[in-house]
Write a protein that holds these residues in place. Structure first.
Motif, PDB file in Angstrom:
ATOM      1  N   VAL A  45       0.660  -1.111   0.013  1.00 16.81           N
ATOM      2  CA  VAL A  45      -0.078  -0.072  -0.011  1.00 16.81           C
ATOM      3  C   VAL A  45       0.770   1.164   0.091  1.00 16.81           C
ATOM      4  O   VAL A  45       0.348   2.434   0.177  1.00 16.81           O
ATOM      5  N   CYS A  46       2.196   1.123  -0.254  1.00 15.31           N
ATOM      6  CA  CYS A  46       3.074   2.556  -0.005  1.00 15.31           C
ATOM      7  C   CYS A  46       2.961   3.038  -1.389  1.00 15.31           C
ATOM      8  O   CYS A  46       3.874   2.948  -2.121  1.00 15.31           O
ATOM      9  N   TRP A  47       1.982   3.603  -1.895  1.00 18.22           N
ATOM     10  CA  TRP A  47       1.735   3.927  -3.379  1.00 18.22           C
ATOM     11  C   TRP A  47       2.422   5.464  -3.493  1.00 18.22           C
ATOM     12  O   TRP A  47       3.164   5.416  -4.624  1.00 18.22           O
ATOM     13  N   ILE A  70       8.279  -0.961  -8.138  1.00 15.38           N
ATOM     14  CA  ILE A  70       6.907  -1.565  -7.871  1.00 15.38           C
ATOM     15  C   ILE A  70       7.272  -2.003  -6.343  1.00 15.38           C
ATOM     16  O   ILE A  70       8.418  -2.540  -6.196  1.00 15.38           O
ATOM     17  N   GLU A  71       6.195  -2.050  -5.559  1.00 16.65           N
ATOM     18  CA  GLU A  71       6.477  -2.534  -4.232  1.00 16.65           C
ATOM     19  C   GLU A  71       6.290  -3.976  -4.142  1.00 16.65           C
ATOM     20  O   GLU A  71       5.241  -4.546  -4.393  1.00 16.65           O
ATOM     21  N   GLU A  72       7.254  -4.668  -3.658  1.00 14.19           N
ATOM     22  CA  GLU A  72       7.294  -6.188  -3.622  1.00 14.19           C
ATOM     23  C   GLU A  72       6.829  -6.667  -2.521  1.00 14.19           C
ATOM     24  O   GLU A  72       6.250  -7.777  -2.176  1.00 14.19           O
ATOM     25  N   LYS A  73       7.512  -6.059  -1.185  1.00 13.00           N
ATOM     26  CA  LYS A  73       7.102  -6.580  -0.076  1.00 13.00           C
ATOM     27  C   LYS A  73       6.269  -5.207   0.721  1.00 13.00           C
ATOM     28  O   LYS A  73       7.037  -4.231   0.588  1.00 13.00           O
ATOM     29  N   CYS A  74       5.536  -5.362   1.505  1.00 15.41           N
ATOM     30  CA  CYS A  74       4.914  -4.206   2.252  1.00 15.41           C
ATOM     31  C   CYS A  74       4.788  -4.369   3.797  1.00 15.41           C
ATOM     32  O   CYS A  74       4.185  -5.709   4.217  1.00 15.41           O
ATOM     33  N   GLN A  75       5.059  -3.648   4.804  1.00 10.16           N
ATOM     34  CA  GLN A  75       4.761  -3.833   6.062  1.00 10.16           C
ATOM     35  C   GLN A  75       3.374  -4.188   6.614  1.00 10.16           C
ATOM     36  O   GLN A  75       3.042  -4.651   7.438  1.00 10.16           O
ATOM     37  N   VAL A 104       9.707  -5.323   6.407  1.00 11.22           N
ATOM     38  CA  VAL A 104       9.894  -4.073   5.757  1.00 11.22           C
ATOM     39  C   VAL A 104       9.319  -3.826   4.551  1.00 11.22           C
ATOM     40  O   VAL A 104       8.758  -4.932   4.002  1.00 11.22           O
ATOM     41  N   CYS A 105       9.299  -2.819   3.870  1.00 12.83           N
ATOM     42  CA  CYS A 105       8.860  -2.671   2.705  1.00 12.83           C
ATOM     43  C   CYS A 105      10.000  -2.655   1.435  1.00 12.83           C
ATOM     44  O   CYS A 105      10.966  -1.932   1.770  1.00 12.83           O
ATOM     45  N   LYS A 106       9.839  -3.401   0.291  1.00  9.99           N
ATOM     46  CA  LYS A 106      10.898  -3.386  -0.635  1.00  9.99           C
ATOM     47  C   LYS A 106      10.336  -2.959  -1.797  1.00  9.99           C
ATOM     48  O   LYS A 106       9.331  -3.349  -2.388  1.00  9.99           O
TER      49      LYS A 106
HETATM   50 ZN    ZN Z   1       4.795  -0.698   2.237  1.00  4.82          ZN
END
Ligand code: ZN
Length: 545
Positions: free
Chosen positions: A137-139, A160-165, A171-173
């Motif tokens: 969701v970290c758009w 593109i965010e592949e991992k998100c908290q 972490v977000c990646k």
């Molecule tokens: Zn995120």
């Protein structure tokens, strides 16, 4: 310039009256308000539209930051310019970001970048508002990175965010690549990512900002030339009582009238005298100050009037005195209330005749000097007690300027403290030296018996002992930091004035490492008075036992 060298307090300034990033106005956004806005967006527009809005917002923001970084700094290479983006996100509080992998081929234009975001503000806010989710969701963050990189390298780089908290990851990646290198993966993201071309718009805004920045710098230079370089602390006054002092100072500066400056120790009497001198037509001439209270009569006399060879034992060669040395300038006689009756008569003659006699000489010499004097004594009282000549007083106090103590002009404390902080940062070479917000109230509430001098000393001590350049209440001398803390009790209602004074003196002594001269300076009393008080304290200690 390297991205690691970015510091927020060097990037932003307040010279226009608001927060700006070298000419571009910045807005501080409250995190709760932002969170509420997201809630509303979700409710009014639904997640899909919210994502689109935040993506566009992030993309534009990233482009604008990249443009600003380009405008402000000369980067070692493109890579450093690029890395400044994640660093900016970190110092702006969006998320702490690292870049574990980065590849770029200048010839093929191939781009690959991995970024890790810790404690992403977006992910945290999302979870708090809407609970956990099954998709990243970290758009805003992803779009920012894409916007920034696209601006630096040209073309269309998408992250593109592949991992998100928010989905339960630690972490977000994010991974960034050229649009064409993403292949089919990018298809589902495109409706959100493809913003209209705003590159040209940003370029135009950037060139306008460059122009504006030049104007600001020109104005700054002009300001610096209007105000004298030295004694700037007087430009930071806010209180009405000190404005009156300044008005009077400005009015009398252009005349040669003798001035008597009165006020407690440490209020800045000499600084004011220097300031008046710097405004006068004698400004290019010398300004010499002498502490009349510190010298025995004969020495003071030869200092002021000079002497011939052999005028007294030890006068091996002729010497001109300060009254002659300050020709076309000004002399500042500090502690004038402490001079002997004999010296008072000699000074009176100087003021009346505008001439002096060197010691051992009978030939009067004309002087061309403006005389300013100062005292922390109540001269009216000294006159009534016959310690000071009334006729000399009237000669000295053609214009009398009283500087009120700092505790009576609390409005001046913070501007002055900030001025000293700037000065100290420079002198002590402490980058980013600043006052923590929690220190401000304490500085304003304290009574400052030693006035400006004590304020400056306290801040210098705090600057030396503080960590990372941030001055916290506990970095101030204990008597000051404790002043606001009722649990310490030393200033409680029960304690008698005597106890308070005793504790205060002890604290100051502790901070000067037992150095009495320094302690007396801070306390704004003479060394002799301090000695007497310490003796009294010692005696009362014995009485207690
Ligand atoms: Zn995120």
């Amino acid at each position: 310039m390297k991205s690691e060298d970015l510091h927020i307090d060097e990037l932003i300034d307040f010279s226009e009256g608001w927060l700006s990033l070298k000419g571009r106005r910045l807005m501080i956004q409250d995190i709760h308000a932002f969170s509420q806005m997201k809630k509303d967006l979700m409710e009014f527009l639904g997640e899909d539209r919210m994502r689109r809005l935040l993506t566009r917002f992030g993309y534009f923001w990233g482009q604008a930051d990249a443009a600003a970084m380009k405008r402000i700094f000369n980067w070692d290479d493109k890579q450093e310019w690029l890395k400044a983006g994640p660093k900016l996100l970190t110092i702006q509080g969006v998320s702490r970001i690292t870049v574990p992998a980065f590849e770029w081929n200048e010839e093929t234009g191939e781009f690959y970048m991995e970024t890790i975001a810790y404690n992403s503000m977006e992910a945290e806010e999302y979870q708090k508002n809407f609970g956990s989710t099954d998709h990243p969701v970290c758009w805003m963050l992803a779009a920012y990175l894409g916007g920034y990189a696209s601006f630096c390298f040209g073309g269309e780089i998408f992250f593109i965010e592949e991992k998100c908290q928010a989905t339960g990851d630690r972490v977000c990646k994010f991974t960034g690549k050229n649009k064409k290198d993403w292949g089919d993966v990018i298809e589902s993201h495109l409706p959100y990512l493809e913003a209209e071309n705003i590159h040209d718009q940003i370029m135009q805004l950037t060139s306008e900002l460059k122009k504006k920045q030049k104007q600001i710098e020109a104005q700054r230079k002009k300001l610096a030339s209007i105000y004298p370089k030295q004694e700037k602390e007087f430009l930071f006054v806010r209180s009405r009582s000190f404005h009156q002092v300044m008005d009077l100072a400005h009015k009398v500066a252009h005349f040669d009238s003798t001035i008597l400056i009165t006020g407690e120790s440490g209020v800045g009497k000499e600084v004011l005298a220097r300031y008046i001198h710097s405004l006068s037509h004698r400004a290019s001439g010398p300004f010499l100050a002498i502490n009349c209270g510190a010298l025995p009569d004969t020495l003071l006399e030869s200092e002021l009037f000079g002497h011939t060879r052999g005028a007294f034992t030890g006068a091996v060669r002729e010497r001109i005195g300060l009254f002659e040395e300050t020709r076309k300038g000004a002399i500042f006689l500090d502690e004038i209330g402490d001079i002997s009756p004999a010296m008072q008569i000699k000074l009176l003659r100087v003021l009346q005749e505008r001439e002096i006699l060197r010691l051992g000489e009978n030939k009067p010499r004309k002087i061309d000097v403006r005389i300013m004097a100062a005292t922390n004594k109540n001269l009216q009282k000294e006159i009534s007690e016959e310690n000071f000549r009334e006729d000399l007083y009237y000669r000295l106090a053609v214009v009398e300027i009283f500087i009120p103590p700092l505790r009576e002009r609390k409005d001046d404390i913070l501007p002055m403290a900030r001025y000293f902080i700037k000065k100290l940062a420079k002198n002590l070479k402490i980058a980013n030296l600043r006052l923590d917000a929690s220190t401000l109230d304490i500085l304003q509430e304290y009574t400052w018996p030693g006035n400006i001098r004590q304020l400056e000393n306290a801040l210098e001590r705090a600057a030396v002992v503080c960590r990372n350049g941030v001055i916290l209440p506990e970095n101030l001398p204990a008597n000051i930091s404790r002043y606001s803390d009722p649990t310490q009790g030393i200033y409680s209602l029960e304690s008698s004035l005597e106890q308070v004074e005793r504790q205060h003196i002890k604290n100051i002594l502790a901070h000067t490492g037992g150095n009495r001269t320094k302690a007396a300076q801070v306390l704004g009393i003479s060394a002799a008075t301090l000695w007497r008080k310490m003796k009294e304290m010692g005696e009362s200690h014995q009485n207690e036992k």
